[in-house]
Write an enzyme that holds these catalytic residues in place. Structure first.
Site, mmCIF file in Angstrom:
data_model
loop_
_atom_site.group_PDB
_atom_site.id
_atom_site.type_symbol
_atom_site.label_atom_id
_atom_site.label_comp_id
_atom_site.label_asym_id
_atom_site.label_seq_id
_atom_site.Cartn_x
_atom_site.Cartn_y
_atom_site.Cartn_z
ATOM 1 N N SER A 39 4.235 63.006 3.539
ATOM 2 C CA SER A 39 4.570 63.018 2.110
ATOM 3 C C SER A 39 3.670 62.026 1.393
ATOM 4 O O SER A 39 3.271 61.013 1.988
ATOM 5 C CB SER A 39 6.032 62.600 1.899
ATOM 6 O OG SER A 39 6.289 62.394 0.520
ATOM 7 N N TYR B 257 12.610 56.230 3.420
ATOM 8 C CA TYR B 257 11.992 57.559 3.599
ATOM 9 C C TYR B 257 10.468 57.428 3.539
ATOM 10 O O TYR B 257 9.748 57.990 4.375
ATOM 11 C CB TYR B 257 12.502 58.503 2.504
ATOM 12 C CG TYR B 257 11.738 59.817 2.406
ATOM 13 C CD1 TYR B 257 11.988 60.859 3.294
ATOM 14 C CD2 TYR B 257 10.793 60.023 1.396
ATOM 15 C CE1 TYR B 257 11.293 62.070 3.193
ATOM 16 C CE2 TYR B 257 10.105 61.222 1.289
ATOM 17 C CZ TYR B 257 10.355 62.246 2.186
ATOM 18 O OH TYR B 257 9.673 63.440 2.093
HETATM 19 P P1 NAP Z 1 14.720 71.177 2.604
HETATM 20 O O1 NAP Z 1 14.509 72.278 1.632
HETATM 21 O O2 NAP Z 1 15.851 70.230 2.427
HETATM 22 O O3 NAP Z 1 14.785 71.840 4.082
HETATM 23 C C1 NAP Z 1 14.962 70.990 5.184
HETATM 24 C C2 NAP Z 1 14.902 71.811 6.455
HETATM 25 O O4 NAP Z 1 14.998 70.903 7.571
HETATM 26 C C3 NAP Z 1 16.045 72.780 6.596
HETATM 27 O O5 NAP Z 1 15.550 73.909 7.306
HETATM 28 C C4 NAP Z 1 17.058 72.014 7.453
HETATM 29 O O6 NAP Z 1 17.924 72.854 8.224
HETATM 30 C C5 NAP Z 1 16.120 71.254 8.374
HETATM 31 N N1 NAP Z 1 16.708 70.031 8.917
HETATM 32 C C6 NAP Z 1 17.152 68.949 8.236
HETATM 33 N N2 NAP Z 1 17.606 68.026 9.095
HETATM 34 C C7 NAP Z 1 17.454 68.528 10.339
HETATM 35 C C8 NAP Z 1 17.741 68.058 11.642
HETATM 36 N N3 NAP Z 1 18.305 66.862 11.854
HETATM 37 N N4 NAP Z 1 17.434 68.854 12.701
HETATM 38 C C9 NAP Z 1 16.896 70.068 12.507
HETATM 39 N N5 NAP Z 1 16.594 70.569 11.300
HETATM 40 C C10 NAP Z 1 16.882 69.811 10.230
HETATM 41 O O7 NAP Z 1 13.407 70.237 2.720
HETATM 42 P P2 NAP Z 1 11.889 70.485 2.241
HETATM 43 O O8 NAP Z 1 11.744 69.963 0.874
HETATM 44 O O9 NAP Z 1 11.472 71.848 2.575
HETATM 45 O O10 NAP Z 1 11.164 69.420 3.199
HETATM 46 C C11 NAP Z 1 10.462 69.797 4.381
HETATM 47 C C12 NAP Z 1 9.559 68.639 4.780
HETATM 48 O O11 NAP Z 1 8.649 68.381 3.707
HETATM 49 C C13 NAP Z 1 10.301 67.342 5.052
HETATM 50 O O12 NAP Z 1 9.704 66.669 6.140
HETATM 51 C C14 NAP Z 1 10.098 66.560 3.765
HETATM 52 O O13 NAP Z 1 10.178 65.183 3.966
HETATM 53 C C15 NAP Z 1 8.700 67.007 3.395
HETATM 54 N N6 NAP Z 1 8.376 66.815 1.972
HETATM 55 C C16 NAP Z 1 9.039 67.496 0.998
HETATM 56 C C17 NAP Z 1 8.699 67.272 -0.348
HETATM 57 C C18 NAP Z 1 9.387 67.974 -1.478
HETATM 58 O O14 NAP Z 1 9.170 67.606 -2.643
HETATM 59 N N7 NAP Z 1 10.203 68.984 -1.229
HETATM 60 C C19 NAP Z 1 7.703 66.356 -0.655
HETATM 61 C C20 NAP Z 1 7.044 65.675 0.369
HETATM 62 C C21 NAP Z 1 7.381 65.918 1.681
HETATM 63 P P3 NAP Z 1 19.318 73.451 7.593
HETATM 64 O O15 NAP Z 1 18.891 74.576 6.678
HETATM 65 O O16 NAP Z 1 20.084 73.963 8.760
HETATM 66 O O17 NAP Z 1 19.950 72.343 6.858
#
Ligand code: NAP
Length: 266
Positions: free
Chosen positions: A159, A173
């Site tokens: 990130s 985080y």
């Molecule tokens: P999200 O929409 O909240 O989706 C999170 C995913 O991770 C879901 O599939 C969830 O499964 C799974 N998950 C969460 N905790 C878990 C665990 N303990 N074991 C197994 N699976 C788990 O998140 P996102 O925004 O797509 O983020 C994905 C990645 O991108 C993360 O690493 C995040 O830090 C990074 N990121 C996101 C952003 C942003 O703005 N969105 C920015 C920078 C980095 P369930 O569906 O079963 O809950």
């Protein structure tokens, strides 16, 4: 003993095998987009999820509609035994993995550090750091040429928070993503001679549920939008495109890279 034509058939079958990617946290958000784009680009797809079975099923349907074989594994990436089992299930169903996207992550409720509960910090570090390391270790074991596999790629999802620090939101985080950046550099150098390329993508603000559901900060995306040079929130598909680029042969000389996909923020 195999005859020449049988050997040829076996060789052709190996050549025509679709590459197989495992994506942690593939039920929603960025991981779900990576899964669907990978399926459309000719990969078979294993996704992992923790609790949202319905969401995982919808992603599988979309992947299968593109002609991919697809399966979902339930488990918590923070639990070492779950990670090993999910890799076993993926390989039992789809064959040897060629790519791993280390994506599952959470932020925890946003607050200044002084007000954060121990449980919030511990859960985030357990999932984002320990979990990512369990996944990376399993990927290294299963893709390794020295261990008899065919090599492949690992893409870690970091990130821009790692460099911004996320003050007053979730510095724990940001620190967890700093760890992902170090993991990426170390693994890239450790595995470069083993047929495995390791890179990271660092998303900026991306339109997923993480902001409201994980950080609890309703309205965060709109509030911070003016601070993004491109003045818009990223789409998960825009992150997925870069992940797929790093996985593909076109990126064959790239390892240890960390690409910001953030509309200029960070
Ligand atoms: P999200 O929409 O909240 O989706 C999170 C995913 O991770 C879901 O599939 C969830 O499964 C799974 N998950 C969460 N905790 C878990 C665990 N303990 N074991 C197994 N699976 C788990 O998140 P996102 O925004 O797509 O983020 C994905 C990645 O991108 C993360 O690493 C995040 O830090 C990074 N990121 C996101 C952003 C942003 O703005 N969105 C920015 C920078 C980095 P369930 O569906 O079963 O809950």
């Amino acid at each position: 003993k195999l005859g020449r034509s049988n050997m040829r058939e076996g060789f052709d079958a190996m050549q025509s095998r679709r590459p197989v990617v495992l994506i942690t946290g593939g039920s929603r958000g960025i991981g779900a987009s990576v899964a669907q784009l990978a399926a459309a680009r000719g990969y078979d797809v294993a996704i992992t999820y923790r609790s949202e079975r319905g969401a995982a099923e919808r992603v599988l349907e979309a992947c299968r509609a593109s002609g991919a074989a697809a399966l979902a594994c339930q488990g918590d990436v923070a639990v070492e035994a779950d990670v090993v089992r999910m890799f076993d299930e993926a390989e039992a169903g789809l064959g040897p993995l060629s790519h791993v996207v280390n994506n599952a992550g959470v932020t925890g409720r946003s607050s200044p550090l002084a007000e954060a509960a121990a449980e919030t910090i511990r859960t985030c570090i357990d999932i984002n750091v320990l979990g990512a390391i369990w996944v990376a270790r399993e990927a290294a074991r299963r893709l390794s040429r020295k261990r008899g596999a065919a090599g492949g790629t690992i893409v870690n999802i970091s990130s821009v928070a790692a460099s911004l620090g996320s003050p007053n939101e979730y510095v724990w985080y940001a620190a967890s993503k700093g760890a992902i950046d170090s993991l990426t550099i170390g693994m890239a150098r450790e595995l470069a001679g083993d047929g495995i390329r390791v890179n990271a993508v660092s998303p900026g603000m991306t339109k997923t549920d993480i902001h409201e559901r994980s950080s609890g900060d309703v309205g965060r995306m709109e509030r911070l939008r003016p601070f993004i040079p491109m003045n818009r929130i990223g789409e998960p598909e825009e992150i997925a495109e870069v992940v797929l680029f790093l996985m593909a042969d076109g990126a064959s000389y790239i390892t240890g890279a960390n690409l910001p996909v953030s509309g200029g923020r960070g």
